[in-house]
Design an enzyme around this catalytic site. Structure first.
Site, PDB file in Angstrom:
ATOM      1  N   LYS A 175     -19.006  31.117  54.248  1.00  0.00           N
ATOM      2  CA  LYS A 175     -20.293  31.547  53.602  1.00  0.00           C
ATOM      3  C   LYS A 175     -20.773  32.681  54.270  1.00  0.00           C
ATOM      4  O   LYS A 175     -21.173  33.810  53.199  1.00  0.00           O
ATOM      5  CB  LYS A 175     -21.161  30.557  54.069  1.00  0.00           C
ATOM      6  CG  LYS A 175     -22.526  30.901  53.789  1.00  0.00           C
ATOM      7  CD  LYS A 175     -23.564  29.909  54.068  1.00  0.00           C
ATOM      8  CE  LYS A 175     -24.244  29.796  55.428  1.00  0.00           C
ATOM      9  NZ  LYS A 175     -25.269  30.927  55.634  1.00  0.00           N
ATOM     10  N   ASN A 176     -20.515  33.124  55.336  1.00  0.00           N
ATOM     11  CA  ASN A 176     -21.184  34.217  56.069  1.00  0.00           C
ATOM     12  C   ASN A 176     -20.199  35.685  55.670  1.00  0.00           C
ATOM     13  O   ASN A 176     -20.674  36.954  55.951  1.00  0.00           O
ATOM     14  CB  ASN A 176     -21.181  34.190  57.644  1.00  0.00           C
ATOM     15  CG  ASN A 176     -22.349  33.101  57.798  1.00  0.00           C
ATOM     16  OD1 ASN A 176     -23.169  32.986  56.957  1.00  0.00           O
ATOM     17  ND2 ASN A 176     -22.384  32.529  59.107  1.00  0.00           N
ATOM     18  N   ARG A 204     -31.791  32.077  53.032  1.00  0.00           N
ATOM     19  CA  ARG A 204     -32.422  32.981  54.407  1.00  0.00           C
ATOM     20  C   ARG A 204     -31.757  34.502  54.565  1.00  0.00           C
ATOM     21  O   ARG A 204     -32.412  35.361  54.633  1.00  0.00           O
ATOM     22  CB  ARG A 204     -32.206  32.062  55.485  1.00  0.00           C
ATOM     23  CG  ARG A 204     -33.117  31.871  56.410  1.00  0.00           C
ATOM     24  CD  ARG A 204     -32.967  30.828  57.428  1.00  0.00           C
ATOM     25  NE  ARG A 204     -31.369  30.687  57.724  1.00  0.00           N
ATOM     26  CZ  ARG A 204     -30.746  31.558  58.992  1.00  0.00           C
ATOM     27  NH1 ARG A 204     -31.665  31.996  59.646  1.00  0.00           N
ATOM     28  NH2 ARG A 204     -29.486  31.312  59.307  1.00  0.00           N
ATOM     29  N   CYS A 264     -38.495  31.584  59.487  1.00  0.00           N
ATOM     30  CA  CYS A 264     -37.483  30.558  58.983  1.00  0.00           C
ATOM     31  C   CYS A 264     -37.466  29.389  60.095  1.00  0.00           C
ATOM     32  O   CYS A 264     -38.071  29.255  61.113  1.00  0.00           O
ATOM     33  CB  CYS A 264     -36.067  31.123  58.660  1.00  0.00           C
ATOM     34  SG  CYS A 264     -35.177  31.364  60.131  1.00  0.00           S
ATOM     35  N   ARG A 317     -38.200  35.968  62.081  1.00  0.00           N
ATOM     36  CA  ARG A 317     -36.770  36.633  61.235  1.00  0.00           C
ATOM     37  C   ARG A 317     -37.314  38.148  61.186  1.00  0.00           C
ATOM     38  O   ARG A 317     -37.497  38.701  60.117  1.00  0.00           O
ATOM     39  CB  ARG A 317     -36.636  35.960  59.898  1.00  0.00           C
ATOM     40  CG  ARG A 317     -35.226  35.191  59.761  1.00  0.00           C
ATOM     41  CD  ARG A 317     -34.795  34.823  58.699  1.00  0.00           C
ATOM     42  NE  ARG A 317     -33.581  35.401  58.238  1.00  0.00           N
ATOM     43  CZ  ARG A 317     -32.442  35.126  58.999  1.00  0.00           C
ATOM     44  NH1 ARG A 317     -32.437  34.232  59.942  1.00  0.00           N
ATOM     45  NH2 ARG A 317     -31.352  35.699  58.706  1.00  0.00           N
ATOM     46  N   PRO A 318     -37.330  38.804  62.184  1.00  0.00           N
ATOM     47  CA  PRO A 318     -37.473  40.229  62.301  1.00  0.00           C
ATOM     48  C   PRO A 318     -36.424  40.981  61.367  1.00  0.00           C
ATOM     49  O   PRO A 318     -35.290  40.657  61.385  1.00  0.00           O
ATOM     50  CB  PRO A 318     -37.638  40.607  63.392  1.00  0.00           C
ATOM     51  CG  PRO A 318     -37.155  39.651  64.345  1.00  0.00           C
ATOM     52  CD  PRO A 318     -36.993  38.431  63.478  1.00  0.00           C
ATOM     53  N   ASP A 353     -36.739  44.616  61.769  1.00  0.00           N
ATOM     54  CA  ASP A 353     -36.877  46.094  62.338  1.00  0.00           C
ATOM     55  C   ASP A 353     -35.631  46.779  62.548  1.00  0.00           C
ATOM     56  O   ASP A 353     -35.902  47.878  62.232  1.00  0.00           O
ATOM     57  CB  ASP A 353     -37.775  45.769  63.751  1.00  0.00           C
ATOM     58  CG  ASP A 353     -37.090  44.883  64.600  1.00  0.00           C
ATOM     59  OD1 ASP A 353     -36.895  43.712  64.200  1.00  0.00           O
ATOM     60  OD2 ASP A 353     -37.038  45.574  65.618  1.00  0.00           O
ATOM     61  N   ASP A 403     -24.296  29.300  65.604  1.00  0.00           N
ATOM     62  CA  ASP A 403     -24.066  28.265  64.456  1.00  0.00           C
ATOM     63  C   ASP A 403     -23.255  27.190  65.074  1.00  0.00           C
ATOM     64  O   ASP A 403     -23.046  26.162  64.028  1.00  0.00           O
ATOM     65  CB  ASP A 403     -23.318  28.875  63.146  1.00  0.00           C
ATOM     66  CG  ASP A 403     -24.358  30.060  62.771  1.00  0.00           C
ATOM     67  OD1 ASP A 403     -25.530  29.792  62.677  1.00  0.00           O
ATOM     68  OD2 ASP A 403     -24.022  30.875  61.697  1.00  0.00           O
ATOM     69  N   ARG A 439     -26.410  24.120  51.762  1.00  0.00           N
ATOM     70  CA  ARG A 439     -26.424  25.492  51.739  1.00  0.00           C
ATOM     71  C   ARG A 439     -24.988  26.195  51.952  1.00  0.00           C
ATOM     72  O   ARG A 439     -24.819  27.312  51.987  1.00  0.00           O
ATOM     73  CB  ARG A 439     -27.663  26.094  52.640  1.00  0.00           C
ATOM     74  CG  ARG A 439     -28.738  25.653  52.271  1.00  0.00           C
ATOM     75  CD  ARG A 439     -29.770  26.604  53.031  1.00  0.00           C
ATOM     76  NE  ARG A 439     -29.242  27.777  53.499  1.00  0.00           N
ATOM     77  CZ  ARG A 439     -29.177  28.138  54.728  1.00  0.00           C
ATOM     78  NH1 ARG A 439     -29.858  27.273  55.669  1.00  0.00           N
ATOM     79  NH2 ARG A 439     -28.478  29.176  55.141  1.00  0.00           N
TER      80      ARG A 439
HETATM   81  C1  UD1 Z   1     -27.518  35.155  63.235  1.00  0.00           C
HETATM   82  C2  UD1 Z   1     -26.357  35.180  64.078  1.00  0.00           C
HETATM   83  C3  UD1 Z   1     -25.180  34.678  63.238  1.00  0.00           C
HETATM   84  C4  UD1 Z   1     -25.505  33.457  62.323  1.00  0.00           C
HETATM   85  C5  UD1 Z   1     -26.828  33.452  61.678  1.00  0.00           C
HETATM   86  C6  UD1 Z   1     -27.279  32.293  61.178  1.00  0.00           C
HETATM   87  C7  UD1 Z   1     -25.541  36.608  65.980  1.00  0.00           C
HETATM   88  C8  UD1 Z   1     -25.531  37.731  66.740  1.00  0.00           C
HETATM   89  N1  UD1 Z   1     -25.950  36.268  64.833  1.00  0.00           N
HETATM   90  O1  UD1 Z   1     -27.225  36.381  62.275  1.00  0.00           O
HETATM   91  O2  UD1 Z   1     -23.979  34.540  64.116  1.00  0.00           O
HETATM   92  O3  UD1 Z   1     -24.462  33.093  61.616  1.00  0.00           O
HETATM   93  O4  UD1 Z   1     -27.948  34.035  62.789  1.00  0.00           O
HETATM   94  O5  UD1 Z   1     -27.638  31.288  62.161  1.00  0.00           O
HETATM   95  O6  UD1 Z   1     -25.376  35.443  66.629  1.00  0.00           O
HETATM   96  N2  UD1 Z   1     -33.247  40.594  65.336  1.00  0.00           N
HETATM   97  C9  UD1 Z   1     -34.383  41.554  65.717  1.00  0.00           C
HETATM   98  N3  UD1 Z   1     -34.529  42.490  64.586  1.00  0.00           N
HETATM   99  C10 UD1 Z   1     -33.794  42.487  63.679  1.00  0.00           C
HETATM  100  C11 UD1 Z   1     -32.784  41.627  63.442  1.00  0.00           C
HETATM  101  C12 UD1 Z   1     -32.466  40.812  64.402  1.00  0.00           C
HETATM  102  O7  UD1 Z   1     -35.020  41.305  66.626  1.00  0.00           O
HETATM  103  O8  UD1 Z   1     -34.015  43.660  62.919  1.00  0.00           O
HETATM  104  C13 UD1 Z   1     -33.128  39.462  66.611  1.00  0.00           C
HETATM  105  C14 UD1 Z   1     -33.398  38.087  65.670  1.00  0.00           C
HETATM  106  O9  UD1 Z   1     -34.765  37.514  65.729  1.00  0.00           O
HETATM  107  C15 UD1 Z   1     -32.411  37.124  66.493  1.00  0.00           C
HETATM  108  C16 UD1 Z   1     -31.354  38.033  66.806  1.00  0.00           C
HETATM  109  O10 UD1 Z   1     -31.628  39.384  66.648  1.00  0.00           O
HETATM  110  O11 UD1 Z   1     -32.923  36.706  67.618  1.00  0.00           O
HETATM  111  C17 UD1 Z   1     -30.050  37.566  65.741  1.00  0.00           C
HETATM  112  O12 UD1 Z   1     -30.237  38.464  64.871  1.00  0.00           O
HETATM  113  P1  UD1 Z   1     -29.167  38.891  63.673  1.00  0.00           P
HETATM  114  O13 UD1 Z   1     -27.773  38.639  64.138  1.00  0.00           O
HETATM  115  O14 UD1 Z   1     -29.644  39.908  62.879  1.00  0.00           O
HETATM  116  O15 UD1 Z   1     -29.298  37.480  62.690  1.00  0.00           O
HETATM  117  P2  UD1 Z   1     -28.382  37.299  61.323  1.00  0.00           P
HETATM  118  O16 UD1 Z   1     -27.754  38.204  60.880  1.00  0.00           O
HETATM  119  O17 UD1 Z   1     -29.134  36.132  60.897  1.00  0.00           O
END
Ligand code: UD1
Length: 422
Positions: free
Chosen positions: A22-23, A92, A116, A121-122, A124, A306, A399
């Site tokens: 999926k990812n 998401r 979520c 879910r930042p 930035d 995950d 999902r």
């Molecule tokens: C993350 C997981 C991914 C998993 C997915 C769903 C990691 C590194 N990433 O990916 O393996 O498949 O969740 O569970 O393990 N963050 C910020 N600012 C940003 C983006 C992220 O502060 O702009 C922080 C998030 O709050 C979080 C962390 O970084 O604490 C993980 O973020 P990110 O890897 O970007 O999330 P996903 O891509 O959803």
């Protein structure tokens, strides 16, 4: 809303074929926007997140047809650059469309992903990288409006955290940008490598995917291609957990074993015997698992967030105390109270760590799925428990897991999907 009824305490045995990741599929689907023409993506899992991205593609003016795990996308008539709020909320990770829409249209209008079930879910890191590449961004009333002043240009981007989503959006914007982009502290997940492999086949110039520094030299255009999605390492590990929790013996077909390097030693620590031969993995599990000294979620190649919930399910029935630490998401212990309803002994410390003292047997109970991976943790607990477990809200599970109930039934589980009117 559908639910699962699981009658537990049955040993699983047999073979299971893996689904595509999926990812990987989601960012690659977004990347099809960058090649005006017909892209063919094989091994697309049939899950609701993929359906949500197909709806987004169609809204944007593309044609998209999924048949027998092959998705054919024609993006030549893409005529919109916005995603409405309802479609953003369907999935998401729909923010992964941001970089591709900007790169193709020079502008984009998307809603913030919002909070979520895993916590805030930042985005930035995504936005500051895009700004460095020449995107003017207005953030107001939950809406992100982006436009490129002249042309997207390459930039040196040092990520403070190897964010998967930000790395994907930067790659998607950089492949058609003017000049060179260098991402340092990039995410190294196999799904990032798969996205880059796809883009390179389309004509992109990317070096270093899978390493901490990725170099992207912008090209003028990309041509559509045919690509096969990599197998889903999270689904593979979750099925290994299903074998482990039932003292079972499963053979998984279609794995890439190097993607499981971070988890195989943990299953071995718990007493499972694992044999890998080419793309087949056999896991033979003991009657009772040994505890896990310490499981800490980390960016790849560390232990994946995950899999945290599924491993916690294993710990609940292991022979001793295990420690689990969640370092990625702020709110990823929602499965704990549900597991405790089944008799698990778990003490949560703060929001990031928990001590799980294994009990001899869990008892079936009605429980509520709270997110995709937590749902499977509850199914695992149900498979191990004495009696009947009712897992409500399995739409979370749909999902990411394709035909999970059918696959588990085929290897000896007693699991039934009950459809109920809303
Ligand atoms: C993350 C997981 C991914 C998993 C997915 C769903 C990691 C590194 N990433 O990916 O393996 O498949 O969740 O569970 O393990 N963050 C910020 N600012 C940003 C983006 C992220 O502060 O702009 C922080 C998030 O709050 C979080 C962390 O970084 O604490 C993980 O973020 P990110 O890897 O970007 O999330 P996903 O891509 O959803």
């Amino acid at each position: 809303m559908a639910k699962f009824i699981v009658d537990g305490n049955r040993r699983l045995q047999g073979e299971v074929d893996l689904q595509g990741a999926k990812n990987s599929a989601l960012p690659i689907i977004s990347a099809t926007l960058l090649c005006s023409g017909e892209s063919v993506i094989h091994c697309c899992p049939i899950i609701s997140d993929i359906n949500a991205s197909i709806q987004i593609l169609r809204y944007l003016g593309c044609s998209a047809k999924l048949s027998d795990h092959t998705l054919i996308v024609d993006s030549k008539d893409m005529n919109r650059c916005d995603i409405p709020e309802n479609l953003m909320n369907e999935m998401r990770s729909s923010i992964v469309f941001l970089g591709a829409i900007i790169a193709r249209k020079g502008k984009a209008k998307l809603y913030f992903p919002g909070g979520c079930e895993l916590g805030p879910r930042p985005i930035d890191l995504h936005l500051s990288a895009l700004r460095k590449m020449g995107v003017i961004i207005d953030e107001r009333y939950g809406l992100i409006t982006c436009r490129v002043k002249d042309k997207l240009h390459g930039a040196k981007i040092a990520l403070p955290f190897p964010s998967v989503g930000a790395t994907e959006n930067i790659i998607l914007s950089a492949v058609l940008a003017k000049g060179t982009t260098i991402i340092s502290n990039a995410a190294r997940e196999p799904e990032i490598v798969d996205l880059c492999d796809y883009l390179v086949k389309c004509g992109a110039e990317i070096y270093g995917a899978g390493e901490s520094t990725i170099y992207i030299y912008g090209v003028d255009n990309l041509t559509p291609t045919v690509h096969t999605i990599i197998p889903d390492r999270i689904v593979a590990s979750t099925l290994m957990a299903a074998s482990a929790v039932t003292g079972g013996e499963l053979i998984l077909n279609g794995i890439i074993s190097s993607h499981l390097d971070g988890v195989i030693p943990l299953f071995e620590e718990a007493g499972c015997n694992i044999k890998v031969r080419n793309s087949k993995l056999k896991i033979d599990s003991p009657n009772r698992l040994k505890p896990f000294k310490s499981v800490r979620t980390m960016p790849y190649p560390g232990f994946p967030t995950d899999l945290q919930a599924q491993f916690m399910a294993l710990m609940t029935v292991s022979e001793g105390a295990s420690l689990v630490t969640e370092n990625i998401w702020e709110n990823r212990f929602m499965h704990v109270p549900e597991l405790m309803r089944m008799g698990a002994n778990i003490n949560v410390h703060g929001h990031a760590s928990a001590i799980v003292r294994g009990v001899k047997r869990l008892s079936g109970a009605p429980v509520m799925a709270t997110d995709l991976r937590a749902s499977f943790a509850l199914v695992l607990a149900g498979l191990a428990a004495e009696g009947e477990t009712v897992v409500n809200r399995v739409y979370h599970l749909d999902r990411g897991y394709e035909k999970l109930d059918e696959k588990l039934r085929a290897v000896g589980a007693d699991i039934e999907r009950i459809k109920e009117a809303d």
